[in-house]
Scaffold this active site. Structure first.
Site, short mmCIF file in Angstrom:
data_model
loop_
_atom_site.label_atom_id
_atom_site.label_comp_id
_atom_site.label_asym_id
_atom_site.label_seq_id
_atom_site.Cartn_x
_atom_site.Cartn_y
_atom_site.Cartn_z
NE ARG A 179 -44.60 93.51 -112.50
CZ ARG A 179 -44.71 92.51 -111.94
NH1 ARG A 179 -43.46 91.95 -111.56
NH2 ARG A 179 -45.71 91.86 -111.09
CB THR B 113 -51.14 97.69 -119.77
OG1 THR B 113 -49.88 98.11 -119.30
CG2 THR B 113 -52.04 97.25 -118.43
CE1 TYR C 277 -46.92 109.17 -114.63
CE2 TYR C 277 -46.05 109.69 -116.90
CZ TYR C 277 -46.11 108.78 -115.73
OH TYR C 277 -45.30 107.58 -115.76
CE LYS C 278 -42.88 108.23 -113.38
NZ LYS C 278 -42.64 106.82 -112.91
CE LYS D 235 -48.51 97.57 -116.21
NZ LYS D 235 -47.25 98.10 -115.85
CB CYS E 190 -49.48 102.93 -116.12
SG CYS E 190 -48.49 102.23 -117.36
N1 LIG Z 1 -45.24 104.35 -120.21
C1 LIG Z 1 -44.99 103.47 -119.04
O1 LIG Z 1 -44.48 103.90 -118.03
C2 LIG Z 1 -45.59 102.23 -119.26
C3 LIG Z 1 -45.32 101.23 -118.10
C4 LIG Z 1 -45.56 99.90 -118.26
C5 LIG Z 1 -46.35 99.54 -119.19
N2 LIG Z 1 -47.09 100.43 -120.31
C6 LIG Z 1 -47.67 99.97 -121.06
O2 LIG Z 1 -47.00 99.61 -122.28
C7 LIG Z 1 -47.69 99.97 -123.53
C8 LIG Z 1 -47.11 101.12 -124.57
O3 LIG Z 1 -46.82 102.31 -123.84
P1 LIG Z 1 -45.66 103.61 -124.06
O4 LIG Z 1 -45.80 104.44 -122.85
O5 LIG Z 1 -44.56 102.82 -124.39
O6 LIG Z 1 -46.23 104.07 -125.32
P2 LIG Z 1 -45.80 105.21 -126.23
O7 LIG Z 1 -46.87 105.99 -126.58
O8 LIG Z 1 -44.80 105.98 -125.47
O9 LIG Z 1 -45.14 104.47 -127.51
C9 LIG Z 1 -46.02 103.76 -128.23
C10 LIG Z 1 -45.24 103.75 -129.68
O10 LIG Z 1 -46.16 102.73 -130.49
C11 LIG Z 1 -46.28 103.36 -131.85
N3 LIG Z 1 -47.40 102.70 -132.47
C12 LIG Z 1 -48.63 102.86 -132.17
N4 LIG Z 1 -49.31 101.94 -133.04
C13 LIG Z 1 -48.70 101.34 -133.74
C14 LIG Z 1 -48.67 100.27 -134.61
N5 LIG Z 1 -49.91 99.72 -134.91
N6 LIG Z 1 -47.55 99.83 -135.25
C15 LIG Z 1 -46.23 100.15 -134.78
N7 LIG Z 1 -46.17 101.29 -133.68
C16 LIG Z 1 -46.99 101.84 -133.32
C17 LIG Z 1 -46.45 104.75 -131.70
O11 LIG Z 1 -46.00 105.69 -132.65
C18 LIG Z 1 -45.32 105.02 -130.34
O12 LIG Z 1 -44.10 105.69 -130.77
C19 LIG Z 1 -49.10 100.59 -123.16
O13 LIG Z 1 -50.09 99.37 -123.11
C20 LIG Z 1 -48.89 101.00 -121.73
O14 LIG Z 1 -49.98 100.69 -120.91
C21 LIG Z 1 -46.47 101.57 -120.14
#
Ligand SMILES: NC(=O)c1ccc[n+]([C@@H]2O[C@H](COP(=O)([O-])OP(=O)(O)OC[C@H]3O[C@@H](n4cnc5c(N)ncnc54)[C@H](O)[C@@H]3O)[C@@H](O)[C@H]2O)c1
Length: 463
Positions: free
Chosen positions: A159, A125, A361-362, A243, A298
């Site tokens: 999403r 995002t 958180y949820k 988003k 998010c």
């Molecule tokens: N968690 C959710 O419910 C959700 C839903 C929709 C969108 N998003 C968005 O998706 C994105 C990722 O969120 P997430 O919840 O999966 O995060 P997360 O922290 O669960 O996972 C991210 C992973 O990326 C790795 N990482 C960080 N920097 C890196 C790099 N430079 N190279 C390789 N790996 C790297 C971390 O070690 C981690 O394992 C964010 O932008 C978030 O806003 C999250």
């Protein structure tokens, strides 16, 4: 070689990247997942999941069985891929400003391996403008290739809704935008190949679905977009804004129902009954529910990214600012309710044992990021409460091993997260067998009348 025959790199294997990588492998793509975390990569290569989520565990098992998925911490592992999916975190820093470091880090890894015809998709995002202002220049500079001409850059915001038994990475409708019309076509074709749904154009949706949405309900509007469909947006900024804005709409609405909860407390109304009553109107509404606070990576973060972009462009969005302040203030409000109830029973907060149930958180997820738990704990600790903490999904903050131990000897319970296993036990628990005299239900998940029937003071948020 056709793009859809190419190997896929997924950068970041967390809540978003792992199910996506596993889905691509399930659909027959050869996938390499890159993550910075050695322990995460080691687990995944043993076929074990670091995320507690049945749907993700199943997807991973299928991916491992297909032998199409490997994980690595070695940046060279993403060489020879044709599609690069960026799923790294996009947090905010201590000043609530967007922290672009992980996204820039991912671009630095990808750029040396880019070849003509490749597709790069940002799934993380971001604020509107990030792909064109941050990602494209960095990739171009480090690859000596031109975006839109030599390689495609698209944004397809994830999403996924962790813990949701119905909506998963394979069926949630997606939107996609790119820096060129060829790019959006290529990206949409790629996503259709993993989601299996139709490719739509946002302008067709307006023409064919919006009148029905007006006549019927938001729910029907959602259902009318086919499961797993991919909607092409007319710019990459539009896709980014979808988003950032959909999560901000949610945040502002939750803030507003938190306000309604406070009004209901002042007027001695039951806000949950009222919201449920309002929910019977079949069009033009949420429902949204109040609570102890808004968390997660998010809803608690994306509005800050949107606000920062808007501020930079000269417009300060006061409503978003107010919504963030309202939602961030809910742990304090919850503690004020607790204090009132303890006061009524003649107990000070200082030195009184309080059971805090929930860290995530949820409900039914193992993700504690931005959880209101932390603020609530900090406030109660400052006031000298004797805290016991239990969460059945996130165990890192637990001070005890079980729900029974957590409640044992406590005068009050504060519910932060309504995990179904814990609420189920609480519903069947006779509080008369405990020392509990006060319950503050930060998720409005219990039946207040049953609890009051056990001579325990009960308050929810707004009820
Ligand atoms: N968690 C959710 O419910 C959700 C839903 C929709 C969108 N998003 C968005 O998706 C994105 C990722 O969120 P997430 O919840 O999966 O995060 P997360 O922290 O669960 O996972 C991210 C992973 O990326 C790795 N990482 C960080 N920097 C890196 C790099 N430079 N190279 C390789 N790996 C790297 C971390 O070690 C981690 O394992 C964010 O932008 C978030 O806003 C999250």
């Amino acid at each position: 070689m056709k793009l859809l025959d190419r190997k896929i790199a997924v950068i970041g294997l967390g809540y978003v990247g792992l199910p996506l990588a596993a889905l691509c492998a399930k659909k027959g793509y050869e996938v390499v997942g890159l993550d910075l975390s050695e322990p995460v990569v080691a687990l995944l290569n043993q076929g074990k999941c670091h995320i507690k989520d049945e749907a993700v565990e199943q997807l991973l098992a299928t991916a491992v069985a297909s032998a199409n998925f490997t994980a690595t911490t070695n940046a060279e592992g993403v060489a020879d891929c044709g599609v690069y999916l960026i799923c790294v975190p996009t947090p905010v820093d201590a000043n609530n400003d967007p922290d672009l470091a992980p996204l820039e880090g991912a671009c630095r890894v990808i750029a040396p391996h880019l070849n003509k015809g490749d597709l790069v998709v940002v799934e993380s995002t971001v604020f509107p403008g990030t792909c064109e202002q941050v990602v494209a220049p960095l990739l171009e500079e480090l690859s000596n290739l031109d975006v839109g001409k030599d390689f495609h850059l698209a944004h397809c915001p994830e999403r996924v809704n962790p813990g949701d038994p119905f909506w998963g990475s394979e069926n949630i409708p997606r939107v996609v935008g790119a820096t060129s019309s060829e790019g959006v076509a290529v990206a949409a074709e790629f996503y259709a190949s993993i989601l299996g749904g139709d490719i739509l154009d946002v302008r067709d949706i307006k023409l064919s679905l919006r009148p029905k949405f007006r006549e019927t309900s938001e729910g029907l509007h959602i259902a009318q977009v086919p499961l797993g469909s991919v909607t092409k947006m007319h710019s990459i900024r539009d896709a980014e804004a979808v988003k950032a804005m959909e999560n901000t709409v949610r945040d502002v609405n939750i803030a507003f129902v938190n306000e309604l909860a406070k009004i209901s407390d002042a007027l001695e109304l039951d806000v949950v009954d009222i919201i449920d009553g309002m929910a019977t109107k079949p069009f033009g509404k949420g429902p949204f529910y109040p609570g102890v606070g808004v968390g997660g990576h998010c809803i608690a973060v994306d509005p800050e990214w949107l606000k920062a972009a808007s501020k930079k462009a000269g417009y300060m969005p006061e409503m978003i600012q107010l919504a963030r302040m309202t939602n961030n203030g809910m742990p304090e409000y919850t503690v004020s309710i607790l204090q009132d109830l303890l006061n009524e029973k003649g107990y000070p907060v200082k030195g009184t044992k309080i059971a805090v149930l929930g860290v995530a958180y949820k409900r039914n997820v193992d993700d504690p990021r931005e959880s209101p738990f932390y603020k609530l704990r900090e406030i109660l600790q400052k006031k000298g409460a004797e805290l016991s903490v239990f969460d059945s999904w996130v165990t890192s903050e637990n001070t005890v091993q079980s729900l029974d131990q957590c409640i044992g000897g406590a005068k009050a319970i504060v519910i932060v997260t309504e995990h179904s296993d814990v609420t189920e036990k609480l519903r069947n628990f006779d509080l008369r067998d405990s020392d509990v005299e006060v319950i503050v239900d930060g998720r409005n998940c219990l039946d207040g009348n049953v609890i009051k029937g056990q001579d325990v003071l009960y308050r929810g948020i707004g009820r």
